[in-house]
Design an enzyme around this catalytic site. Sequence first.
Site, PDB file in Angstrom:
ATOM      1  N   LYS A  97       0.856  -1.226  -0.107  1.00  0.00           N
ATOM      2  CA  LYS A  97       0.163  -0.037  -0.062  1.00  0.00           C
ATOM      3  C   LYS A  97       0.894   1.256   0.020  1.00  0.00           C
ATOM      4  O   LYS A  97       1.802   1.510   0.964  1.00  0.00           O
ATOM      5  CB  LYS A  97      -0.982   0.003   1.229  1.00  0.00           C
ATOM      6  CG  LYS A  97      -1.495   1.322   1.515  1.00  0.00           C
ATOM      7  CD  LYS A  97      -2.517   1.251   2.595  1.00  0.00           C
ATOM      8  CE  LYS A  97      -2.859   2.846   2.935  1.00  0.00           C
ATOM      9  NZ  LYS A  97      -3.741   2.818   4.163  1.00  0.00           N
ATOM     10  N   ALA A 184      -9.683   4.680   4.807  1.00  0.00           N
ATOM     11  CA  ALA A 184      -9.559   6.033   5.564  1.00  0.00           C
ATOM     12  C   ALA A 184     -10.685   6.838   5.998  1.00  0.00           C
ATOM     13  O   ALA A 184     -11.555   7.127   5.098  1.00  0.00           O
ATOM     14  CB  ALA A 184      -8.238   6.929   5.276  1.00  0.00           C
ATOM     15  N   GLY A 185     -10.921   6.847   7.232  1.00  0.00           N
ATOM     16  CA  GLY A 185     -12.183   7.731   7.760  1.00  0.00           C
ATOM     17  C   GLY A 185     -13.089   7.073   7.920  1.00  0.00           C
ATOM     18  O   GLY A 185     -14.291   7.450   8.452  1.00  0.00           O
ATOM     19  N   THR A 207      -8.744   2.393  12.366  1.00  0.00           N
ATOM     20  CA  THR A 207      -9.353   3.052  13.370  1.00  0.00           C
ATOM     21  C   THR A 207     -10.566   2.759  14.434  1.00  0.00           C
ATOM     22  O   THR A 207     -10.717   2.470  15.559  1.00  0.00           O
ATOM     23  CB  THR A 207      -9.312   4.607  13.435  1.00  0.00           C
ATOM     24  OG1 THR A 207      -8.047   4.879  12.892  1.00  0.00           O
ATOM     25  CG2 THR A 207      -9.487   5.351  14.793  1.00  0.00           C
TER      26      THR A 207
END
Lengths: 258, 66
Positions: A97, A184-185, A207
Site C-alpha cells: 500500500k 481511511a475515515g 481506527t
Amino acid sequence: MKDALKIGGQEINSRLFLGTGKFSCNRLIPEVVEAAGANVVTIALRRVDPEYEEENIAAYVPGNCILMPNTSGARDAGEAVRIARLARAAGCGDWVKIEIITDNRYLLPDNYETVKATEILASEGFVVLPYMSPDLMVAKRLAEAGAAAVMPLGAPIGSNRGLRTREMIRILIEEITLPIIVDAGLGRPSEAAEAMEMGAAAVLVNTAIATAGDPVAMARAFGLAVEAGRLAYLAGPGETQEFARASSPLTGFLRDQE
Amino acid sequence: MKIVVNGKEEFVKEGMTLDEVINLKSYKPAHILVVYNSELIRRESLAGVVMKDNDRIEFLKFVGGG
C-alpha cells in the site's frame, strides 16, 4: 456466478481489508481478523528502539492472510519505494500500500509522489495499491502507471468522519475500471455498507475497529456491513423518487361510500 | 571508525561485525530486520559482515499500521 474480488491475479474472499494499528493489545488481532473475516491485513515498517521491548506484529496475523505493508513514514516516492523493497525482501510478498504523506494535520496523501512511486514499484512486479485523495485524473494516472487498485480516502485517517468524499468516490467508481477500495475515515459499519452499496470493490478499516469499545464485535459488525452492502449493490437498489409512491394498492379501500 | 545506525552517527572498533554491533546495542536479532547499506541481511549471515567506514545500518521491525 461467484462474486470474486480479483487483485494482482489473486481471488480475495473478503471485501473488508483490515489495519493493525492502534489496538490496545496486539493479542486481539487474530480474533479481530477472524471476526472481520478479513483476508488482507496492513502493517507498517519502523526503526527499532532497543530501549523498548516491542513485539513483531506479523506474528499476530494469521498465516493465510495477505500481508500488505504500507509505506507510512514516506515523504516522497523515493522513500516509499525504499520501504516497499525492504518489506518485500523481509518476506511480506508483493503487495504494497503506497502511503506518502507530508501533511501533518490532515494526513492527506501526496497524489503526485504516489503516481511516481506506483510506476516504479509496478515495473518491479509489486502489486501496488495506492492510497490517494480522490481525484479522477490522478486515478487515471495511477491506472496507467500499473496500480492493481485505487484506494481513495473517505475522510482523514483516524477521523471516523465517514464518506465525506462520497461524490468524488462515486465518480471514480463510474470512470475507473480498477477496483476502488475506500480507505481511511470510515467510522461506522453503516458507512462501510454505504461505500459498498455505491459500488466500491472493498473498504479498508483500522481506527474504527481498533479503538471501539469491543474491537472483536466491531470487526464482526463491519464484516457483516461490507457483505450487506455488496449484496445490496448486486441486487440493484431501486431508484429514488421526489414524491411518495404508495406501497399498497390505491383501490378497494374499506371505507363507507360517500 | 564511523558508521550510521538508524540515522545516527556511531563510532565503533575496526573489524567489528554486524552481529557484534547488534549485541552492543542490545537488539534482539529474532525480532528485527537488519538492513546493511540498503541490503537486507539474513540472521545467519550477520557474523560474516565486517563493518567499514561510513557503513549504514538500519534496524527495523514490522508494527501495526493502517
